[in-house]
Each structure stands twice: as structure tokens, then as C-alpha cells.
Design a protein around this motif. Sequence first.
Motif, PDB file in Angstrom:
ATOM      1  N   ILE A 178       0.872  -1.183   0.000  1.00 21.79           N
ATOM      2  CA  ILE A 178       0.000   0.000   0.000  1.00 21.79           C
ATOM      3  C   ILE A 178       0.904   1.227   0.000  1.00 21.79           C
ATOM      4  N   ARG A 179       0.772   2.070  -1.020  1.00 19.92           N
ATOM      5  CA  ARG A 179       1.687   3.195  -1.190  1.00 19.92           C
ATOM      6  C   ARG A 179       1.091   4.510  -0.692  1.00 19.92           C
ATOM      7  N   ALA A 180      -0.230   4.606  -0.684  1.00 16.69           N
ATOM      8  CA  ALA A 180      -0.907   5.801  -0.163  1.00 16.69           C
ATOM      9  C   ALA A 180      -2.361   5.439   0.086  1.00 16.69           C
ATOM     10  N   GLU A 181      -2.962   6.083   1.094  1.00 17.27           N
ATOM     11  CA  GLU A 181      -4.349   5.754   1.429  1.00 17.27           C
ATOM     12  C   GLU A 181      -5.071   6.977   1.969  1.00 17.27           C
ATOM     13  N   GLY A 182      -6.312   7.163   1.522  1.00 19.95           N
ATOM     14  CA  GLY A 182      -7.141   8.254   2.001  1.00 19.95           C
ATOM     15  C   GLY A 182      -8.542   7.752   2.288  1.00 19.95           C
ATOM     16  N   LYS A 183      -9.452   8.662   2.580  1.00 16.58           N
ATOM     17  CA  LYS A 183     -10.828   8.256   2.890  1.00 16.58           C
ATOM     18  C   LYS A 183     -11.542   7.671   1.683  1.00 16.58           C
ATOM     19  N   SER A 184     -11.134   8.092   0.484  1.00 15.39           N
ATOM     20  CA  SER A 184     -11.862   7.646  -0.703  1.00 15.39           C
ATOM     21  C   SER A 184     -10.957   7.031  -1.776  1.00 15.39           C
ATOM     22  N   PHE A 185      -9.751   6.618  -1.382  1.00 18.24           N
ATOM     23  CA  PHE A 185      -8.871   6.000  -2.374  1.00 18.24           C
ATOM     24  C   PHE A 185      -7.761   5.203  -1.686  1.00 18.24           C
ATOM     25  N   THR A 186      -7.154   4.314  -2.454  1.00 21.53           N
ATOM     26  CA  THR A 186      -5.942   3.610  -2.033  1.00 21.53           C
ATOM     27  C   THR A 186      -5.051   3.443  -3.259  1.00 21.53           C
ATOM     28  N   LYS A 187      -3.765   3.736  -3.097  1.00 22.76           N
ATOM     29  CA  LYS A 187      -2.790   3.490  -4.155  1.00 22.76           C
ATOM     30  C   LYS A 187      -1.944   2.287  -3.766  1.00 22.76           C
ATOM     31  N   LEU A 188      -1.812   1.345  -4.694  1.00 23.56           N
ATOM     32  CA  LEU A 188      -1.066   0.130  -4.419  1.00 23.56           C
ATOM     33  C   LEU A 188      -0.078  -0.176  -5.531  1.00 23.56           C
ATOM     34  N   ARG A 189       0.927  -0.950  -5.197  1.00 20.14           N
ATOM     35  CA  ARG A 189       1.773  -1.609  -6.203  1.00 20.14           C
ATOM     36  C   ARG A 189       1.611  -3.102  -5.962  1.00 20.14           C
ATOM     37  N   VAL A 190       1.181  -3.816  -6.996  1.00 19.70           N
ATOM     38  CA  VAL A 190       0.929  -5.254  -6.848  1.00 19.70           C
ATOM     39  C   VAL A 190       1.694  -6.014  -7.934  1.00 19.70           C
ATOM     40  N   THR A 191       2.090  -7.227  -7.589  1.00 19.88           N
ATOM     41  CA  THR A 191       2.775  -8.104  -8.535  1.00 19.88           C
ATOM     42  C   THR A 191       2.021  -9.420  -8.603  1.00 19.88           C
ATOM     43  N   ILE A 192       1.633  -9.825  -9.802  1.00 26.72           N
ATOM     44  CA  ILE A 192       0.904 -11.064 -10.019  1.00 26.72           C
ATOM     45  C   ILE A 192       1.657 -11.923 -11.043  1.00 26.72           C
ATOM     46  N   THR A 193       1.293 -13.183 -11.140  1.00 28.49           N
ATOM     47  CA  THR A 193       2.005 -14.098 -12.040  1.00 28.49           C
ATOM     48  C   THR A 193       1.103 -14.629 -13.149  1.00 28.49           C
ATOM     49  N   GLU A 194      -0.036 -13.985 -13.337  1.00 26.39           N
ATOM     50  CA  GLU A 194      -0.957 -14.385 -14.389  1.00 26.39           C
ATOM     51  C   GLU A 194      -1.335 -13.150 -15.208  1.00 26.39           C
ATOM     52  N   GLY A 195      -1.994 -13.376 -16.323  1.00 23.71           N
ATOM     53  CA  GLY A 195      -2.413 -12.253 -17.148  1.00 23.71           C
ATOM     54  C   GLY A 195      -3.812 -12.463 -17.671  1.00 23.71           C
ATOM     55  N   LYS A 196      -4.732 -12.789 -16.778  1.00 22.90           N
ATOM     56  CA  LYS A 196      -6.107 -13.080 -17.184  1.00 22.90           C
ATOM     57  C   LYS A 196      -6.857 -11.806 -17.567  1.00 22.90           C
ATOM     58  N   ASN A 197      -7.979 -12.005 -18.240  1.00 22.14           N
ATOM     59  CA  ASN A 197      -8.777 -10.896 -18.753  1.00 22.14           C
ATOM     60  C   ASN A 197      -9.216  -9.947 -17.642  1.00 22.14           C
ATOM     61  N   ARG A 198      -8.706  -8.712 -17.695  1.00 22.58           N
ATOM     62  CA  ARG A 198      -9.047  -7.679 -16.700  1.00 22.58           C
ATOM     63  C   ARG A 198      -8.953  -8.217 -15.272  1.00 22.58           C
ATOM     64  N   GLU A 199      -7.897  -8.944 -15.032  1.00 17.65           N
ATOM     65  CA  GLU A 199      -7.745  -9.654 -13.757  1.00 17.65           C
ATOM     66  C   GLU A 199      -7.840  -8.751 -12.543  1.00 17.65           C
TER      67      GLU A 199
END
Length: 280
Positions: A178-199
Motif C-alpha cells: 500500500i503506497r498511499a491511502e485516504g478516505k476515498s482511495f488507495t494506491k497500491l503496487r501489486v505483482t501477479i504471475t498471471e495475465g487473465k482478462n481484466r484480472e
Amino acid sequence: MRLNKYISHHTKYSRREADRLIEEGEVKLNRKVIREFGYEVQDGDQVSVKDRPVKPSSEVTVIVYNKPKGVLVTKKDDRGRATIYHKLPGKFRHFVPVGRLDYASEGLLILTDNIEVATALMESDLERTYNLKIDKPITQEMVTAMKEGLVLDDARAGGHEKSKIYSMEFAPFAHFEIRAEGKSFTKLRVTITEGKNRELRRFFGHFDAKVLDLKRVAYGGIELNNLPTNKTRFFTRREYDDLHKFIKQLKAEKKAEAKNRVNALKQEEANLKAKKKKKD
């Protein structure tokens, strides 16, 4: 590879244009007109379009493209929307994208002139890293699902309205922060190992969270870094070396798997013969 796909990957023509050319008798196979869209092109086959030979290159060229928002990863759009091929220099028109980034997403997109390489990278479990912003604070349920994975019978939230994909299984995220968080938003950096449709859109959509921004910043060790939007760069020597090692390892693994399957079949056959002999 199917004939129409072969033409689209090795020429400037799209798949639909290839179909039309085949239908109109503009395509020849070994100097004879062919109208079989699904013909599987074999090694040694000579394909020509409008009497011009199609010559796939034995060398592999790979580029990194910083895809902007509002651009589709496809050769043509029925609704006339901009595609990456409207934005890319003409010399890359025959390049194949490794996976997709949807219309509203941006960031790192790998393209290559070799369909086998594109397929190998796309179907791999190489890590994909994204910066994203959702329209609500993170919840414990989201954190648990990112750590443990998620299976949804109904994964339509976050998907395209015309998508026929309903259910989806999400593997645990390889990493998230979690890189930043407010009352109406959250900014994240995520790493996944798949590439599914709009995952990722579907994942957070399950928790009634809308993805406001989505940018891919890395794919299998290839990083976007400071490449400007709508610009390209070629792979570096190190990246090519890593790619060749990856393809070599993949081929070795497939060869080993094939050998194991053959040995298993032989063993099964031997067991059946021994069982039959015992009965006799």
C-alpha cells in the motif's frame, strides 16, 4: 500456425485482411492459390500475398512500448477507435503484443516479431507488476484475498460488459504494498504471475472497488522506468540474453515433459501386458 494468422504475424495485414485476401485468391501456397483459412503452415511451405513472398525472419526483435490510455491493443477496431498500431512507427506494424492492456490501462507492453516468443512470454508465470489506484480504502478482506487467492463463480464486476467470462480463479499475489491511502482511495503496487482478462479490475470489483488508474511498470524483469508515454525502445543486450535463456529453459522443460509422458505410457503398457500375462 494457421494460414491467416501466419500472414497477419509476418506482414502488415491484419487477421481480417488476411481472411479477405485468402477469399479473393490473392494468397498462394507453394505457387498455387489457396482458399483454406485454417490451413496449418508447415516448415518449408512458401506463402505469398499478391505474388510477394512472406518471409518470416529467423532473428527475434523485441521492443518495449509505453502504451497510453485510450488506445486498444489490437490491429483494427470495428468502432474506429485508436489502436497501438496507429501510434507505433510503421516498421512495428507486424509485431505481436505479449498479452493485453485494456483500453483504460497504460504502461509497459512488450511486442515482438516472433509469435513463438510472444506466446511463450504470454503463457508464462513471469511476474507482472502494476501501480493502481482504487476508489476506496483497502479492507482486510482484500488483503486476505491478495495473500491467499480468490475463486469467484461470478467475476463479471470489473470485466467488460460484453465479456463472456463469468467465473475466475485468482492466484495469491506474488507481492503487494500500500503506497498511499485516504478516505476515498488507495494506491497500491501489486505483482501477479498471471495475465487473465481484466484480472485486477475483476479482483477489486468483487469488493465493490473501482480501479481508477492502472499502469503496468514491469514484466518478467523488464522495467518501464522513465520511458515516455507512447514511446518505444529495443531490448537491451542483457534483456535479450535473459530472453534467450528463458526460451532455452522452456524448451528443455517441454522436452523433459514429453519424455516423461512417453515413459509413463510405456510403463502403463508394460503393466497391462504383465497383468494380462499373469491372468493367462
